[in-house]
Design an enzyme around this catalytic site. Structure first.
Site, PDB file in Angstrom:
ATOM      1  N   ASP A 110       0.829  -1.206   0.000  1.00 40.43           N
ATOM      2  CA  ASP A 110       0.000   0.000   0.000  1.00 40.43           C
ATOM      3  C   ASP A 110       0.863   1.257   0.000  1.00 40.43           C
ATOM      4  OD1 ASP A 110      -3.108   0.550   0.526  1.00 40.43           O
ATOM      5  OD2 ASP A 110      -1.939   2.164   1.417  1.00 40.43           O
ATOM      6  N   GLY A 111       0.406   2.285  -0.665  1.00 40.42           N
ATOM      7  CA  GLY A 111       1.132   3.554  -0.710  1.00 40.42           C
ATOM      8  C   GLY A 111       1.230   4.231   0.645  1.00 40.42           C
ATOM      9  N   HIS A 161       6.842  11.432   2.886  1.00 42.36           N
ATOM     10  CA  HIS A 161       5.637  11.763   3.651  1.00 42.36           C
ATOM     11  C   HIS A 161       5.801  11.338   5.111  1.00 42.36           C
ATOM     12  CE1 HIS A 161       1.337  11.334   4.805  1.00 42.36           C
ATOM     13  NE2 HIS A 161       1.187  12.354   3.964  1.00 42.36           N
ATOM     14  N   GLU A 176       3.965  16.866   2.209  1.00 41.92           N
ATOM     15  CA  GLU A 176       3.735  16.652   3.650  1.00 41.92           C
ATOM     16  C   GLU A 176       4.896  15.848   4.224  1.00 41.92           C
ATOM     17  OE1 GLU A 176      -1.079  16.604   3.664  1.00 41.92           O
ATOM     18  OE2 GLU A 176      -0.175  14.615   3.553  1.00 41.92           O
ATOM     19  N   GLU A 179       2.361  17.895  10.538  1.00 41.56           N
ATOM     20  CA  GLU A 179       0.975  17.427  10.623  1.00 41.56           C
ATOM     21  C   GLU A 179       0.721  16.765  11.976  1.00 41.56           C
ATOM     22  OE1 GLU A 179      -0.098  14.970   7.276  1.00 41.56           O
ATOM     23  OE2 GLU A 179      -1.855  14.181   8.323  1.00 41.56           O
ATOM     24  N   CYS A 196      -1.093  14.276  12.625  1.00 39.80           N
ATOM     25  CA  CYS A 196      -0.981  12.817  12.469  1.00 39.80           C
ATOM     26  C   CYS A 196       0.476  12.347  12.492  1.00 39.80           C
ATOM     27  CB  CYS A 196      -1.629  12.361  11.167  1.00 39.80           C
ATOM     28  SG  CYS A 196      -3.427  12.305  11.215  1.00 39.80           S
ATOM     29  N   CYS A 198      -7.998  13.202   8.444  1.00 46.92           N
ATOM     30  CA  CYS A 198      -7.301  12.159   9.194  1.00 46.92           C
ATOM     31  C   CYS A 198      -7.016  12.566  10.628  1.00 46.92           C
ATOM     32  CB  CYS A 198      -5.994  11.803   8.490  1.00 46.92           C
ATOM     33  SG  CYS A 198      -5.031  13.233   7.977  1.00 46.92           S
ATOM     34  N   CYS A 199      -6.701  13.854  10.844  1.00 45.51           N
ATOM     35  CA  CYS A 199      -6.203  14.264  12.162  1.00 45.51           C
ATOM     36  C   CYS A 199      -7.256  14.217  13.273  1.00 45.51           C
ATOM     37  CB  CYS A 199      -5.558  15.649  12.081  1.00 45.51           C
ATOM     38  SG  CYS A 199      -4.123  15.711  10.973  1.00 45.51           S
TER      39      CYS A 199
END
Lengths: 635, 635
Positions: A197-198, A259, A311, A327, A329, A395-396
């Site tokens: 998965d990326g 990222h 990011e 970020e 996250c 997401c956060c």
């Protein structure tokens, strides 16, 4: 609240992991009180969870599940990874249920699980984006479309829900998904797809599911995914391989790149792999990556990920302030990694960074009322960066909720006949220690004050390991029942109190908290000539609202002229504020309309004294919009 | 070379533009000699054009045209805007033909035009991406897919080719395209599409086509496109409206924002609109935008566009060095804008920025051998940023070619009975002045030396306007036939010599070029405590290859200890090098492995003297890979 659950509500269940040094004390056995983690960690956590549920509904994230089960005709709404927001919410809500009965929340959790159940396909597949009209496109773009990432968050939610409630309901859904992944993906020669998965996430989730179920196939699949990265499987897209940490296998990586959330989740999965396999070179390299990160790639807040572009981590020492991405996250991912490295090694540096990150890089993302969030966390702002109730890519917010909800599970650990106290906060814990229960009560106003009284209610001989934070350079002092013990414990280590305990023994730890000014490495270009103000585990900042008429960029502080600390119960929900005299350097008129000039050409106007008020960085942006500054001019 | 063409090879033909103050002297009437613009501007320009033609072929850009005409079966190759690279190449090659006969190049130009002709559809449409299998998708994504942008570059190429060669061949293709645009696009109520392109370019191209043909419909369409921007037509994509300068109409803009090349091309179109319409508030606002840009948004190199994220302008004073984006195309766009503002107003500040940008933000993008390029132009680098022969998105190489090829057209202008000399370079010009020809010969080693001798071969009374560059703070001196004239001319103005001239009159202008250290506004965070070294119109830098064993970030220069200039014919194709003594500040061992520490905690090691060698920034990156630094530590 007080501890309530007898269930092993472990955030990371390494009870049977052969290479874990420490075993965390379950979420349900630790109670948090006091201003910050008591009041905010309770009322505001619940406020966040209810507000987020409304957003999940309002933005079509729940409807996406309903349409798969035929209960809605609406088109798929939003980003391809929107399922993960419900899963993270379910994980957070489950940890909240582990801390005590909350019938309203439990009802929403049941509704959420029913939605998830209803969207599962007959073969176990579950992804609301890749269902119905896109069912034929399954696994066609693992690099960009977060299919396994979403599955990973489902697994994590299911594990949390089982640990919190004892119910297998969501776990049954999750194991069917995981079994489908095991059938689809595998190493070369297996006849299965190699694809990874990326966005890392499924790796640590599979490892946790392995711990929960004991099924070796999940460990094997996680290992396959981790070992398949770095060989170019993710090449060819808009972003380069570095963005995905796919430029080199993890054994050859010498720094984090790309990222930042992906990198930190990757780190978690790799550390989980070590905990199960004992691959010592892997752990050694993770330790080196950690050293590189904290000595070249991290903000003074503990935030990571310097670049808006991708990011991403930047070059060494590339740490812009107003343009910091950091970020929320990514900070959460860093703290999750620290937690795992601490379980693996017992090294205090991981608990140190966990704490610093929690207070100064995670908590800033959460508004004082629990109802709005920051995704990007600059260390300087002109007033335009404001909290939001939700994000298109959101997401956060649920990541914050699951982190705050599970926080009790990060405070304590055991190692055989020893109890480790990683973090300090008013509250209680019931610790299982070789069959008996030791009750601990912390009485403290930490992080506002460095005095901690620990009442130990336990019988017999065992050791108490108390973390002496690395920031405590002035020297901690430690007494038991009023008597000083041992030499002064060194900062950045655990003080070990091994003795025969009697119920009611009192340990007193004093961590001096003077105001401290930090300077940055000279290669951090934006911090030259500047200092950051800290006290104890907290980073401070200036806000425009406290300095009307002043230009924050031109305000200077002198490390030789200390600020004084004062508890302000009415400010920002109750914080320690720092006050003192600074100097305002007026911008010479010669700069008006000019950007460059011959060096030293203009007259230098004399600075004038001005009162300075610094507030905790984690509380910034909760009042009127205005500038904010962490790194202050020095002098 | 010497001037050759009698054709009005004007880069911007404002001969009939009612609001132009100045009319440029045609490309074909100006000859450039000397080391820089003679040798490089000739041989290397031709080398670039031939090398770029090979790249256009090798990367499928030419094949994309062949497939539309049925001469190739290959799928469309590369980015949606790849047609524009051939158009920009055709424009550059045409300007090169305007400067003298080049049969080899003329053959390639003919081949290129034939490819373009062959791809035009029966209704006049021309875009190799939106032909064949995508023919039905015309005009469906103007925001992202550059359809009108490509058309604009075709128009520009056709105009240049007509002016350079007198041939209508490419212009016939272009006017059919432009007429189709006029039929398709128009204001509300016209029954036509409102759509505007995500990337400005077609606006200035239509205005130039209007000047070339006199057809008012092209002016009307350009005005429609310009006035339709800022109303949200480009909303809803991955990038926000600001990226496209679509957040507010141009009359309400108070700063440049978003993608820098788009912004500068927009500025060109708007200035062209003023030149035709005399909309004074528009010009006034362009002047304010210019003032804001040069006082808050521009690098010391003249480069613009601070951010990798969106290739965009940043906030005021957001000017990071290693992370500077400063795309070569943005600098070219800025220079093109300066040229138009200069034609409109005659204000020296526009010629000043044109010159500074040319030497320090455009020229750095062109390797010394003319065969490789920089797209991104950092002001500091660790050694990883290297020149490339071509790019996947290869806008910059042909943009450089057309800029260098048309450079002679930017040097001189006329205003009624006056000749304006904007820029200094060894060479000649034949200037039409009210029916008679005045020949000018510049003898100078500029930019390496500030002495300029201008031999004026003309009869009668007229004025000569000579730009006194803003950088020349020490005071220029001016003589005619050895006699001092007037008071010392002020920097940042044009000195005006009005007299009755006789053939062979000699004007001598002396522009002192001491080495100068510049400092940046205190709000430019990365430049605090640093200086940049300049001499005359050139910015200098340090390169690692000249300082073996040194850490450039730790090398300091003292403005009070001047560097000395020396001509080095064997260095970098012949440059003036600056040498002197600097100081190396060793990094204290206390920083090893640390990123932050209590302020002033460590010992400060004494700096040691080291020899310093600075080279022109425009010549960096032409030797062995290694670090480069523009802003140097001070002290």
């Amino acid at each position: 609240m007080s501890p309530s659950s007898a269930r092993p509500t472990l955030v990371t269940d390494v009870a049977r992991s052969p290479h874990a040094r420490l075993l965390p004390v379950p979420v349900g056995r630790v109670g948090l009180e006091g201003e910050l983690w008591g009041r905010r960690g309770e009322a505001h956590l619940l406020a966040s969870l209810h507000q987020q549920w409304e957003q999940l509904e309002a933005t079509g994230r729940l409807e996406n599940f309903r349409r798969v089960s035929g209960r809605s005709e609406r088109p798929y709404a939003g980003r391809v990874f929107n399922d993960s927001d419900l899963y993270k919410w379910l994980e957070g809500a489950s940890w909240a249920l582990a801390r005590g009965p909350r019938p309203d929340l439990a009802r929403l959790v049941d509704q959420g699980i029913a939605l998830v159940e209803g969207a599962q396909q007959p073969d176990g597949y579950l992804d609301s984006y890749y269902s119905l009209e896109r069912a034929g496109e399954r696994w066609t773009n693992l690099r960009d479309n977060h299919e396994l990432y979403c599955a990973g968050h489902l697994l994590q939610a299911a594990v949390a829900h089982r640990r919190a409630t004892g119910s297998d309901r969501l776990l049954r859904v999750a194991t069917r998904v995981a079994d489908l992944l095991c059938a689809e993906f595998g190493p070369p020669g297996s006849g299965r797809r190699p694809g990874i998965d990326g966005h890392q996430e499924v790796e640590m989730a599979l490892l946790e599911l392995y711990r929960e179920t004991g099924a070796e196939r999940y460990l094997a699949l996680a290992r396959h995914f981790l070992e398949s990265r770095g060989h170019g499987l993710l090449a060819g897209g808009w972003f380069g391989r570095a963005y995905f940490q796919d430029r080199a296998p993890f054994r050859e990586m010498d720094r984090w790149e790309g990222h930042a959330v992906r990198a930190m989740y990757y780190a978690c999965g790799l550390t989980d792999l070590y905990l199960e396999t004992g691959d010592r070179p892997l752990l050694d390299n993770l330790g080196r990556l950690f050293t590189r990160m904290v000595s070249r790639q991290i903000y003074v807040s503990g935030g990571v990920g310097s670049r808006h572009d991708g990011e991403a981590f930047g070059e060494d020492f590339e740490l812009p302030n107003a343009q910091a991405y950091t970020e929320t996250c990514a900070a959460i991912g860093s703290a999750m990694w620290c937690h795992r490295m601490l379980l693996a090694t017992g090294e205090a540096r991981y608990a140190d960074l966990f704490e610093w990150t929690l207070y100064n890089a995670i908590l800033p993302g959460w508004s004082l009322d629990g109802l709005s969030y920051l995704y990007v966390n600059p260390l300087e702002d002109g007033g335009g960066h404001r909290r939001q109730h939700w994000y298109d890519c959101s997401c956060c917010p649920p990541n914050l909720a699951r982190t705050v909800a599970s926080l009790p599970g990060y405070l304590y650990a055991t190692e055989g006949e020893a109890i480790w106290v990683h973090h300090y906060a008013q509250g209680t814990a019931d610790v299982d220690l070789g069959g008996r229960t030791v009750s601990l009560t912390q009485r403290t106003r930490y992080p506002w004050d460095g005095r901690i009284e620990l009442v130990v209610n336990g019988q017999g001989e065992f050791a108490l390991h108390l973390r002496i934070p690395a920031w405590c350079a002035e020297g901690a002092s430690l007494t038991v029942n009023g008597e000083r013990v041992g030499p002064p414990p060194a900062p950045g280590t655990y003080a070990v109190l091994g003795r025969r305990w009697r119920p009611g023994d009192r340990v007193q730890l004093e961590l001096p908290m003077p105001v401290r000014h930090l300077e940055a490495h000279p290669w951090v270009a934006e911090d030259v000539g500047r200092v950051a103000v800290t006290r104890g585990p907290l980073l401070y900042c200036l806000e425009g609202v406290d300095h009307p008429g002043a230009v924050l960029r031109d305000l200077a502080v002198d490390p030789a002229r200390p600020l004084s600390a004062a508890w302000e119960p009415e400010w920002l929900g109750g914080v320690v504020v720092l006050r003192g005299e600074g100097r305002a350097h007026p911008l010479p008129a010669a700069w008006e309309g000019r950007l460059y000039r011959p060096a030293g050409a203009g007259p230098t106007a004399a600075p004038r004294p001005v009162p300075i008020t610094a507030v905790p960085y984690h509380a910034w942006g909760n009042r009127a919009a205005g500038p904010m500054q962490v790194w202050l001019r020095r002098g």
